[in-house]
Every structure is written in structure tokens, then in C-alpha cells.
Design a protein around this motif. Sequence first.
Motif, short mmCIF file in Angstrom:
data_model
loop_
_atom_site.label_atom_id
_atom_site.label_comp_id
_atom_site.label_asym_id
_atom_site.label_seq_id
_atom_site.Cartn_x
_atom_site.Cartn_y
_atom_site.Cartn_z
N TYR A 136 -5.51 12.60 1.55
CA TYR A 136 -5.08 11.34 0.69
C TYR A 136 -3.61 11.09 0.94
CZ TYR A 136 -9.73 10.96 -1.43
OH TYR A 136 -11.03 10.46 -1.60
N LEU A 137 -3.04 10.03 1.19
CA LEU A 137 -1.81 9.72 1.48
C LEU A 137 -1.03 9.66 0.08
CD1 LEU A 137 -1.79 6.70 3.82
CD2 LEU A 137 -1.37 9.20 4.51
N THR A 138 -1.83 9.60 -1.09
CA THR A 138 -0.92 9.64 -2.42
C THR A 138 0.11 8.71 -2.16
OG1 THR A 138 0.54 11.36 -2.04
CG2 THR A 138 -1.72 11.90 -2.71
N SER A 139 1.19 8.99 -2.85
CA SER A 139 2.32 7.74 -2.98
C SER A 139 2.96 7.55 -1.81
CB SER A 139 3.56 8.33 -3.61
OG SER A 139 2.89 8.77 -5.38
N ILE A 140 2.69 8.32 -0.60
CA ILE A 140 3.01 7.83 0.98
C ILE A 140 2.40 6.49 1.29
CG2 ILE A 140 2.96 8.41 3.16
CD1 ILE A 140 3.95 11.03 2.69
N GLN A 141 1.50 6.24 0.60
CA GLN A 141 0.79 4.80 0.95
C GLN A 141 1.62 3.71 0.62
OE1 GLN A 141 -3.56 4.79 -0.04
NE2 GLN A 141 -3.42 2.44 -0.18
N LYS A 142 2.61 3.74 -0.32
CA LYS A 142 3.18 2.74 -1.03
C LYS A 142 3.86 2.01 0.35
CE LYS A 142 3.66 4.35 -5.71
NZ LYS A 142 2.82 5.54 -5.38
N VAL A 143 4.23 2.79 1.13
CA VAL A 143 5.11 2.05 2.23
C VAL A 143 4.12 1.17 3.10
CG1 VAL A 143 4.59 3.58 4.12
CG2 VAL A 143 6.68 2.26 4.23
N ILE A 144 2.75 1.43 2.87
CA ILE A 144 1.83 0.32 3.78
C ILE A 144 1.72 -0.91 2.69
CG2 ILE A 144 -0.49 -0.14 4.25
CD1 ILE A 144 -0.72 2.85 4.93
N GLY A 344 8.69 1.71 -0.39
CA GLY A 344 7.70 2.91 -0.39
C GLY A 344 8.32 4.12 0.16
N VAL A 345 9.75 4.33 0.48
CA VAL A 345 10.28 5.58 1.00
C VAL A 345 11.69 5.93 0.33
CG1 VAL A 345 9.22 5.63 3.44
CG2 VAL A 345 11.17 4.35 2.83
N TYR A 346 12.37 6.91 0.35
CA TYR A 346 13.63 7.31 -0.11
C TYR A 346 14.38 7.12 1.18
CZ TYR A 346 11.28 9.09 -4.28
OH TYR A 346 10.55 9.38 -5.35
N HIS A 347 15.57 6.54 1.06
CA HIS A 347 16.47 6.42 1.99
C HIS A 347 17.79 7.56 1.78
CE1 HIS A 347 14.45 2.61 3.13
NE2 HIS A 347 14.24 2.71 1.80
N LYS A 348 17.74 8.33 2.83
CA LYS A 348 18.83 9.36 2.87
C LYS A 348 19.79 9.05 3.56
CE LYS A 348 16.07 11.65 -0.02
NZ LYS A 348 16.64 11.92 -1.42
N GLY A 349 20.72 10.14 4.16
CA GLY A 349 21.80 9.93 4.79
C GLY A 349 21.51 9.85 6.15
N ASN A 350 22.38 8.78 6.98
CA ASN A 350 22.17 8.50 8.45
C ASN A 350 20.84 7.83 8.67
OD1 ASN A 350 24.86 9.68 9.15
ND2 ASN A 350 23.73 11.68 9.12
N GLY A 351 20.05 7.33 7.96
CA GLY A 351 18.84 6.35 8.05
C GLY A 351 17.81 7.14 7.87
N VAL A 352 17.83 8.39 7.50
CA VAL A 352 16.69 9.36 7.53
C VAL A 352 15.95 8.74 6.22
CG1 VAL A 352 15.94 11.80 6.99
CG2 VAL A 352 17.91 11.34 8.39
N LEU A 353 14.48 8.89 6.67
CA LEU A 353 13.52 8.29 5.61
C LEU A 353 12.91 9.66 5.35
CD1 LEU A 353 12.15 5.13 7.36
CD2 LEU A 353 14.00 5.18 5.82
N TYR A 354 12.44 9.70 3.83
CA TYR A 354 11.87 10.66 3.13
C TYR A 354 10.42 10.07 2.27
CZ TYR A 354 10.85 14.18 -0.51
OH TYR A 354 10.28 15.04 -1.32
#
Length: 404
Positions: A136-144, A344-354
Amino acid sequence: MKILLGVTILLVTIMVFAGFFFYSCNEGKPTAKTENTIEQKTLKEEQKPTHTAENKTEVNKKGATQPFLLNDKAGSSMVINRSTKDAALTYDEQIEQSLFSGSALLIKNGSVVLASSYGYSDFSTGKFNRIDSEYYLTSIQKVITATLIMKLVEDKKIALDDTIDKYFHEEIQHKSEITIDDLLSMTSGLSLEKTAVDFANSDAYFDYVCSHLEYGKPDKWKYGGVNYTLLTMIIERVTSKSYEDVVSEDILAKSSFPHTKFSTSRDSNPLLSHGYSKADRTKAVDVKYANLLKEKGTGNMSMDTLDLYHFYSELISGRFISKEMLSQMWQMKTQPYTYDYKGGVYHKGNGVLYGHGFWGQYEPTMYLSADAQTCVILMSNSKDKPTYAPLAKSLFESLSDSFR
């Protein structure tokens, strides 16, 4: 680079399906020992299959990256890049030592460094997790869900600065002040207390949500999954279609996702791994259908690691929405407090997505570079504190120069 990545993913997919054919013929059960198989830990050692570099079968494959397939005695598989074999095996050992249960995918410069699986998918039948196991994607699905919202924006059916009173006749506090963009960044001030009540269908749950929302003017950022429940409702109300149908038409039909489903149970999807507690990895703790209804648009889909990476790669390339729309989806507005979550994602330094989620016994974690060329995905079916998020971060730091 895209061609190289496509060749790599194709090779991995071919090898996964070849392994799955073997798995199907043997019903996923451990086979008899041979000189090419390895010893397995006892049940006292976390009921967890192990593998090392020795005594594994190497299968040469043609291709630019020359990955090779390693089979363990359960019929599951591990794919690593020949050119980074030593590093891959080091990462594999690091994951093993964390007592991780699930599937892992590590990509650097657009090539698969490691794709492997650990632990049991179904302890009762002796089936191990595989590279193509789904979780299950759980909260990662929010980006969809966020992507579907932006598709409606792109089609001029909604606007980010629309206030939600345009889409909700229900009595929701401050609905004439809260915008769709506020929901995307979870800065609306809306919240919902969890409920143990079961609902007959998702519409009944949506009715409950609207009548039990609470509002508090935010003075700091706070995660609130209900924002994406409201976005899911907007998608259905604007399109007059089910969320599932919109996902199928605007996401799944536009590319190849062989291991992505709306799974209601493991009976309907044999590739869906059972959930297990770290305290007892011999007893499955499965998600109830009634709970799935509450996660519509926020966690009710299942994927394998390759499909999840493929989704992000296609999203960033402009497959589902334009790059301009993607930029707006992830653009954060100034607030009197700091936050790093949008679309749907956290935005970290240098454009990294979490991306991270946990629900039931499932915990997916993802770190992705801005160009989608370097990535770590850990999808676990055994969640307890501490989480595997620090492990994913450590692996990504080792792979990437863009995140420190």
C-alpha cells in the motif's frame, strides 16, 4: 539518458517476470537446497530470510548497464548493476542489518544499482517478498491525487485560487477563505480527528468528514491528511467519475504500470504483501476493507518499487501534466511559518523530493533527485518504531551528491 534508463527498467522488468514465472510454478515456496542456494536464518533471528554475495546464481544479460540477476532459494530475486557490484552488495548488507522487511530499489544516474527484497510476503505459506511485490502506498499516494488536481487545472475545469465553497455545499468552517492551493500544501487549518467508526462506502465516509471537520487558524504547519480527502472529493465532483476511474484514465492509461492496483484485499491481489508487526513477523496483520474506504485518494492504492519510480520519472518528464503545471503544483506560497510540504511530497534542499507514509503495517519511503536520476525507494510490510526513513536517507546520501 532516458533511453538508458528505459533499457535498464525494461531489463529489470523482464528479469522480474522471469523470476515471477519461477515463483508461480513453485507457488512461492522455498525450494530444496542446491549448491547455488544459501543457508537461511532460524525463526529466532526475526523470521527473516537472508542472502549474501556467495553461492548465488549469476545470469548474464546484454544491455548498456549489464545488470545481473541473483536468485535465492525462495525464488525471489536481486538485481544489481555489474559496474557497481561491490557498492550494491554493501547497500544490500546495510538493508539486511536493519531487519528491513519489504522491497528496495536504489538508482543512481538513471541506472539500477540495487533492486532486492527481504522478509516474508506470507509467512504462513513460506512466500517471501519479491522485487515485484506490491505494498500500500499510504500517504505517498497523495502525489497522485495532487497530479489529478493539476490535470483539472490544466484543463481549466478548476483553478488553484478557487475557494472550496465552490465545490462544497456542506457547512465547512471558513470554506469561503480556503483555496484548493491551501489543501495541496495542508495550510488550510482544517483537521479531522480519527474515528473508529466503520462506513458502508466511501460516500458515507465523505459525508462524515464534511460534518466533523474542525478549523484552527494555523500558526505553524501541521500534517493533515484530510486536506487530500477533500481534494479527492473535488476530483469526483468535478469529473462526475469515481476517483479510481480518473486515476485509470489520467495516469495508468498513459504509461505502463503492471504492478499498480486498487487492492481491496490480498485475496484479490496475490502480489500484495501481508502486513506484519516487527514484534511478531509470523502473524499477519492485514488492512480491513472498512479502513481502506477511509483512505480513498490518500493511501488505498498498491504499487511495487519499480512502478512507483516509473510514476515519478514520468511525472517529472511531463507525461501526465505539463512541466508548468508541475511547477505550480510544487510551488509553495509565503506563510507566517515555515513548511516544506506541497503537492504530496516534502521538498528538501537542491530540489530533492521526500515521500513517506505509514498506515497499518505498511511504510513506504522515497528520496528522489530533482531530475529523477537518483532515487531510493523502500517499501516495507513491517512497520513499527523506529521507522525506516533514516535508512532511506542514509542510502540516498551515499548515492547522491545533491543531498547532504
